[in-house]
Design a protein around this motif. Structure first.
Motif, PDB file in Angstrom:
ATOM      1  N   PHE A  20     -12.032  27.795  -4.964  1.00  0.00           N
ATOM      2  CA  PHE A  20     -12.281  28.715  -6.090  1.00  0.00           C
ATOM      3  C   PHE A  20     -13.304  29.781  -5.725  1.00  0.00           C
ATOM      4  CE2 PHE A  20     -16.446  27.929  -8.134  1.00  0.00           C
ATOM      5  CZ  PHE A  20     -16.900  26.907  -7.323  1.00  0.00           C
ATOM      6  N   GLY A  67     -28.743  30.096  -3.612  1.00  0.00           N
ATOM      7  CA  GLY A  67     -27.623  29.951  -2.678  1.00  0.00           C
ATOM      8  C   GLY A  67     -27.078  31.303  -2.278  1.00  0.00           C
ATOM      9  N   THR A  68     -26.274  31.307  -1.213  1.00  0.00           N
ATOM     10  CA  THR A  68     -25.618  32.548  -0.802  1.00  0.00           C
ATOM     11  C   THR A  68     -24.391  32.193   0.017  1.00  0.00           C
ATOM     12  OG1 THR A  68     -25.883  34.608   0.414  1.00  0.00           O
ATOM     13  CG2 THR A  68     -27.133  32.742   1.218  1.00  0.00           C
ATOM     14  N   MET A 122     -21.661  38.140 -11.866  1.00  0.00           N
ATOM     15  CA  MET A 122     -22.179  36.883 -11.322  1.00  0.00           C
ATOM     16  C   MET A 122     -23.454  37.109 -10.550  1.00  0.00           C
ATOM     17  SD  MET A 122     -19.079  34.848  -9.660  1.00  0.00           S
ATOM     18  CE  MET A 122     -18.577  36.359  -8.918  1.00  0.00           C
ATOM     19  N   GLU A 123     -23.468  38.217  -9.826  1.00  0.00           N
ATOM     20  CA  GLU A 123     -24.527  38.379  -8.853  1.00  0.00           C
ATOM     21  C   GLU A 123     -24.723  39.839  -8.503  1.00  0.00           C
ATOM     22  OE1 GLU A 123     -25.666  36.137  -4.804  1.00  0.00           O
ATOM     23  OE2 GLU A 123     -23.551  36.472  -5.160  1.00  0.00           O
TER      24      GLU A 123
HETATM   25  N1  LIG Z   1     -18.559  30.861 -13.239  1.00  0.00           N
HETATM   26  C1  LIG Z   1     -17.622  31.012 -12.298  1.00  0.00           C
HETATM   27  N2  LIG Z   1     -16.306  30.901 -12.593  1.00  0.00           N
HETATM   28  C2  LIG Z   1     -15.353  31.046 -11.628  1.00  0.00           C
HETATM   29  N3  LIG Z   1     -15.627  31.292 -10.328  1.00  0.00           N
HETATM   30  C3  LIG Z   1     -16.928  31.426  -9.954  1.00  0.00           C
HETATM   31  C4  LIG Z   1     -17.988  31.291 -10.920  1.00  0.00           C
HETATM   32  N4  LIG Z   1     -19.155  31.471 -10.282  1.00  0.00           N
HETATM   33  C5  LIG Z   1     -18.851  31.702  -8.989  1.00  0.00           C
HETATM   34  N5  LIG Z   1     -17.514  31.675  -8.766  1.00  0.00           N
HETATM   35  C6  LIG Z   1     -16.860  31.890  -7.459  1.00  0.00           C
HETATM   36  O1  LIG Z   1     -17.734  31.414  -6.446  1.00  0.00           O
HETATM   37  C7  LIG Z   1     -18.149  32.491  -5.591  1.00  0.00           C
HETATM   38  C8  LIG Z   1     -19.611  32.351  -5.186  1.00  0.00           C
HETATM   39  O2  LIG Z   1     -20.465  32.455  -6.324  1.00  0.00           O
HETATM   40  P1  LIG Z   1     -21.796  33.330  -6.330  1.00  0.00           P
HETATM   41  O3  LIG Z   1     -22.478  33.108  -7.621  1.00  0.00           O
HETATM   42  O4  LIG Z   1     -21.472  34.735  -5.976  1.00  0.00           O
HETATM   43  O5  LIG Z   1     -22.667  32.657  -5.172  1.00  0.00           O
HETATM   44  P2  LIG Z   1     -23.048  33.156  -3.715  1.00  0.00           P
HETATM   45  O6  LIG Z   1     -24.367  33.822  -3.864  1.00  0.00           O
HETATM   46  O7  LIG Z   1     -23.148  31.927  -2.903  1.00  0.00           O
HETATM   47  O8  LIG Z   1     -21.996  34.123  -3.253  1.00  0.00           O
HETATM   48  C9  LIG Z   1     -17.864  33.746  -6.364  1.00  0.00           C
HETATM   49  O9  LIG Z   1     -17.622  34.831  -5.505  1.00  0.00           O
HETATM   50  C10 LIG Z   1     -16.643  33.374  -7.208  1.00  0.00           C
HETATM   51  O10 LIG Z   1     -15.444  33.534  -6.461  1.00  0.00           O
END
Ligand SMILES: Nc1ncnc2c1ncn2[C@@H]1O[C@H](COP(=O)(O)OP(=O)(O)O)[C@@H](O)[C@H]1O
Ligand SMILES: [Mg+2]
Length: 420
Positions: free
Chosen positions: A232, A167-168, A281-282
């Motif tokens: 969120f 996903g993104t 996270m990424e």
């Molecule tokens: N484990 C988590 N706990 C709390 N918020 C999260 C978590 N994972 C993601 N998020 C929220 O969701 C957003 C998108 O997640 P992310 O993994 O970066 O996916 P994408 O690649 O779609 O951006 C993050 O920027 C954060 O704000």
């Protein structure tokens, strides 16, 4: 590049780059009008170099033993000194193939095809980062429906975050309020052949996250993104807004290490503000420039181009591939466990050299010493990456102990304040 293979060609290249001759820098992008592409092109031009936007899907890739070649819109690509890849997730496969071909042609890219590929897959990226001790939300990956519920419980129960592997922009990231809903969502996604990560919800980050923009070995800009009310996910594409911040050292360090571990020289590292510090996270390999330049007012595109221009003479070398050509020699990483056989035979880096082993880097505590001097002592707990005789190396590797589960480490709390 046209004279590949002749010795004089190599000399020519060195001469050329030692002078301040303008460089030909290709930008691999499908979107010449996109903010990021336009800014990079501008920054290349500002520095007296020659930009060229190349549509990633308009390449033909010609393979041959001696002469790997690329044709763009039917014309042979020549005299490109470096490429800056901006590969969208929808064209990952073809984009990586093109980038790999540039690598075969010894054209420098700050982000290699391997690094981009690892970062694209959230599972693969998390596995690599976790292996190197980067803190992240507890994460699990399952296939069989019977394994779903226990996995959810292991990462902390509901509410729980479910993520599509590729996903993104926040699409494909779901917050499931209870375990039953989570299970149903995961089963549904599995039934449509989607792979998902299940992740602990970091409630204390309160819909906020931090994007640190890494170029080379430093953070060149950072922002906090705040989700819109009732959401969120802090992605700008999901209505979040960005503000500039002074990045605390712990976050900067984590961001740079994460980019290095992924092998990316240009990266957008997304971190949650966990109670115990940064949680990654990424790590994005084609991070957008609009948000970060808008929030910080900094010339991030310029930082990328400066880095590329300074690194251009050193295209990425796959060390394992190149150094393993002679039988019995190779690159290995050793952890010098207390009581390991190595300490019977070597107390210093120089002692290892006597054994036909060259230490490339020495990891001691939290510092990394590149090319350590012969006098440098070896301590239990150090890690060395070395090149040498594999037979000898084998005798130094201690018997593998069963891996013990590590206790949770609680880093110092950090407080982040917006600067604007
Ligand atoms: N484990 C988590 N706990 C709390 N918020 C999260 C978590 N994972 C993601 N998020 C929220 O969701 C957003 C998108 O997640 P992310 O993994 O970066 O996916 P994408 O690649 O779609 O951006 C993050 O920027 C954060 O704000
Ligand atoms: Mg993200």
């Amino acid at each position: 590049m046209s004279e590949r293979g002749s010795d004089s060609h190599t000399e020519g290249v060195i001469d050329q780059h030692h002078s301040d001759a303008p460089l030909n820098i290709g930008v691999l992008s499908r979107a010449p009008e996109a903010y990021s592409t336009k800014r990079i092109v501008e920054a290349i031009r500002d520095r007296g170099h020659q930009p060229r936007v190349l549509d990633t899907l308009r390449f033909a890739i010609d393979l041959s033993e001696r002469n790997p070649e690329l044709f763009h819109r039917g014309k042979r690509i020549e005299e490109i000194d470096a490429v800056i890849p901006r590969i969208g997730t929808s064209i990952t496969f073809y984009g990586l193939a093109v980038l790999r071909q540039f690598e075969q042609m010894d054209v420098y890219t700050p982000n290699t095809s391997n690094a981009v590929a690892s970062s694209r897959d959230k599972l693969r990226a998390n596995q690599v980062l976790a292996r190197h001790g980067i803190a992240m939300p507890r994460t699990t990956f399952v296939q069989n429906r019977n394994d779903i519920l226990p996995a959810i419980e292991r990462v902390g129960g509901a509410p729980i975050v479910i993520k599509l592997l590729e996903g993104t922009q926040g699409i494909g990231v779901i917050l499931a309020p209870d375990v039953k809903v989570a299970e149903a969502v995961i089963e549904t996604l599995h039934s449509t052949r989607h792979n998902v990560l299940v992740q602990e919800f970091i409630a204390e980050s309160k819909g906020r996250d931090i994007r640190a923009f890494v170029v080379g070995d430093r953070v060149v800009g950072a922002m906090r993104r705040v989700a819109k009310p009732g959401e969120f996910r802090s992605n700008v594409h999901r209505g979040g807004h960005a503000e500039s911040i002074d990045l605390p050292d712990a976050f900067a360090e984590t961001a740079v290490r994460s980019a290095q571990i992924m092998g990316l020289e240009v990266a957008g590292v997304d971190m949650l503000e966990g109670a115990d510090g940064p949680m990654v996270m990424e790590v994005n390999s084609s991070p957008g420039l609009e948000g970060i330049e808008g929030a910080t007012g900094l010339d991030i595109a310029g930082a990328i181009v400066d880095h590329v221009a300074s690194r251009i003479v050193f295209p990425d070398v796959d060390v394992r591939q190149r150094l393993s050509v002679s039988a019995n020699y190779g690159v290995a990483e050793l952890t010098l466990n207390d009581g390991a056989a190595i300490f019977d035979r070597a107390d210093t880096v120089g002692d290892l050299r006597e054994l036909d082993i060259t230490v490339l880097t020495l990891h001691h505590d939290r510092t990394v010493i590149p090319h350590p001097r012969d006098g440098r002592p070896l301590h239990p707990g150090d890690r060395v990456v070395c090149f040498g005789n594999l037979e000898v190396l084998r005798t130094l590797v201690p018997k593998r102990k069963r891996r013990e589960r590590l206790p949770e480490i609680k880093p110092l709390e950090t407080d982040l304040e917006p600067t604007s």
